[in-house]
Structures are given as C-alpha cells and as structure tokens.
Scaffold this active site. Sequence first.
Site, PDB file in Angstrom:
ATOM      1  N   LYS A  38       0.841  -1.198   0.000  1.00 33.77           N
ATOM      2  CA  LYS A  38       0.000   0.000   0.000  1.00 33.77           C
ATOM      3  C   LYS A  38       0.874   1.245   0.000  1.00 33.77           C
ATOM      4  CE  LYS A  38      -2.270   1.562   3.825  1.00 33.77           C
ATOM      5  NZ  LYS A  38      -2.047   3.006   3.950  1.00 33.77           N
ATOM      6  N   ASP A  65      -3.577   4.319  -1.724  1.00 29.89           N
ATOM      7  CA  ASP A  65      -4.457   4.777  -0.638  1.00 29.89           C
ATOM      8  C   ASP A  65      -4.464   6.306  -0.602  1.00 29.89           C
ATOM      9  OD1 ASP A  65      -5.887   5.047   1.740  1.00 29.89           O
ATOM     10  OD2 ASP A  65      -4.221   4.406   3.021  1.00 29.89           O
ATOM     11  N   ARG A 217       3.602  -1.540  10.568  1.00 28.27           N
ATOM     12  CA  ARG A 217       4.779  -1.634  11.448  1.00 28.27           C
ATOM     13  C   ARG A 217       5.181  -3.029  11.924  1.00 28.27           C
ATOM     14  NH1 ARG A 217       2.320   3.337  14.633  1.00 28.27           N
ATOM     15  NH2 ARG A 217       0.503   2.276  13.766  1.00 28.27           N
TER      16      ARG A 217
HETATM   17  O1  C5P Z   1       1.552   0.209  11.087  1.00 28.82           O
HETATM   18  P1  C5P Z   1       0.104  -0.192  11.029  1.00 28.82           P
HETATM   19  O2  C5P Z   1      -0.106  -1.686  10.863  1.00 28.82           O
HETATM   20  O3  C5P Z   1      -0.713   0.395  12.142  1.00 28.82           O
HETATM   21  O4  C5P Z   1      -0.391   0.482   9.659  1.00 28.82           O
HETATM   22  C1  C5P Z   1      -1.722   0.414   9.221  1.00 28.82           C
HETATM   23  C2  C5P Z   1      -1.863   1.138   7.926  1.00 28.82           C
HETATM   24  O5  C5P Z   1      -3.259   1.214   7.619  1.00 28.82           O
HETATM   25  C3  C5P Z   1      -1.337   2.574   7.910  1.00 28.82           C
HETATM   26  O6  C5P Z   1      -0.896   2.873   6.592  1.00 28.82           O
HETATM   27  C4  C5P Z   1      -2.587   3.389   8.234  1.00 28.82           C
HETATM   28  O7  C5P Z   1      -2.529   4.688   7.707  1.00 28.82           O
HETATM   29  C5  C5P Z   1      -3.666   2.570   7.542  1.00 28.82           C
HETATM   30  N1  C5P Z   1      -5.007   2.758   8.070  1.00 28.82           N
HETATM   31  C6  C5P Z   1      -5.334   2.527   9.378  1.00 28.82           C
HETATM   32  N2  C5P Z   1      -6.601   2.727   9.840  1.00 28.82           N
HETATM   33  C7  C5P Z   1      -7.547   3.146   9.002  1.00 28.82           C
HETATM   34  C8  C5P Z   1      -7.255   3.392   7.670  1.00 28.82           C
HETATM   35  C9  C5P Z   1      -5.952   3.176   7.232  1.00 28.82           C
HETATM   36  O8  C5P Z   1      -4.479   2.107  10.154  1.00 28.82           O
HETATM   37  N3  C5P Z   1      -8.760   3.300   9.444  1.00 28.82           N
END
Ligand code: C5P
Length: 244
Positions: A38, A65, A217
């Site tokens: 993404k 995204d 992460r």
């Molecule tokens: O690092 P982590 O697993 O928290 O990343 C989740 C990804 O999904 C990030 O790119 C974040 O911006 C995205 N995202 C999210 N929650 C949402 C929409 C998108 O965590 N509601």
Amino acid sequence: MKPADKDPKRLIVALDFVGEKETLGFLDRLDPDNCRVKIGKELFTACGPALVKKVQQRGFDIFLDLKFHDIPNTVAGAVRAAALELGVWMMNVHASGGRAMLEAAAGALSDIVCWHPHVIGVTVLTSLSDDDLAELGVRDPARDQVLRLARLCDAAGLGGVVCSPAEVALLRENMPRGFLLVTPGIRRSGDASGDQKRVMGPGEAIAAGADYLVVGRPITGATDPQAALADFMSEVSGNLPNPY
Ligand code: C5P
C-alpha cells in the site's frame, strides 16, 4: 480480477516510509509472490508516480491509498488516471463524497475491458468518535454510519470498503458476498499496537470475514520482514473460510 476468496495473497504491507531509498531497500527484503503493498498520501506526495512504477517493476501490486474526495468529475478523472496511467491494483475514495461521486468513481472504468482495479470506499475514519460525528451533524453512532455508507458504496457499484477490525463482522453479516472488506489495525499477540486503539489478530480478522489485511509496522519494523510476513501468512491461511 480474481475474486478475493480465490486469492492466495491476503496481506497488504503498508509502505509508510518517507522516501524512495528506504522504500526500495525494504522491498528488497520482501517477495511479491507473498504480499501486495500500500502506498499512501505521504509516500506518493513525496515520490509520485515514478516510485509507483519502480515498485511495480519489482513485481508488487499496489493499493493506492489516496482516499479521493471531490466533485464527481474530478474523482472520476483521478480514478481513471490511477487505473490507466499508474495501473494500480486497488484504490479508494471517501464514501462521504455521496452517491453521485461514488457512481462516477465506479463508472469511470466501465469502458475498460482488460484491466479492472478494485475501487473501494472509506466509510468513517477510525480516528472519528461518535462525538466527532455528532459535531459534524451525524447523530447516529459510528457503526450505523459505517453500515449506511458501506451500503451506499455497494449501491453505487464500488467493490468494497476499508473497515476497522471492529466492523468486519457487522459488514460481513450485512453486505453481499463478494463485497470486499479491507482491514487495517492488525496485530499478532505480542506486537506493539502503536497508535492503533482497537486491534485484532490476523487469523481472527480473516475468520470474521475480512478479505485483505493491511499491516504496517509489525512487518516494516521487523528485524526480518520476510519472516514476520510468513508468520502473518500462516495465521491467515489457517483461518481462511475456504482453504485451497
Ligand atoms: O503500522 P500499522 O499496521 O498500524 O499500519 C496500518 C496502515 O493502515 C497505515 O498505513 C494506516 O494509515 C492505515 N489505516 C489505518 N486505519 C484506518 C485506515 C488506514 O491504520 N482506518
């Protein structure tokens, strides 16, 4: 486009990096046969379509995204550009842009026969509480608004929505088969939750009905990203409703 239930690649790794060097260095350690990636607003704004091409040249499908939200004509143009100029696998638009905007987004690709990226909706941002919604004039709780907007996306011809782990079961129960649920906020037991308030395990989210999981992460920050990805994959494959 393969239906999600026949798709072996359920994990989408969020490339939340700031620059090209760091992004490509990270991708050297991942296998495109095992995941998609993404690209969000920060990386795209910094590195643009050139980076999208470089990531694709390494074999990765891209979920762009950028959460388009504008007048229908502008969103339709952006969707076409993302499909035709960038060739992305998935992109998203804000459901709160309304029916005409969603129909324009879904219809923007109707004359393309060979290649149809998924166009999905963003319902209620998970950063918004019920109080925030009330301040915006939305009196219903977030869950009701999520379902309302998911139904609007479906009626307008979009292929699915991004949803939080807390909403997967509700949407799976209420939305038609084949309507994609793409879910961030995924953590294995023992992973740091970071700023995610409500998280779910990968197996649990898939078992609840999620089609694709967005993970950042826990994989991007792992000492061995390929091993972390393999770990997520095994939790996913053990919980698919129709294993193949
Ligand atoms: O690092 P982590 O697993 O928290 O990343 C989740 C990804 O999904 C990030 O790119 C974040 O911006 C995205 N995202 C999210 N929650 C949402 C929409 C998108 O965590 N509601």
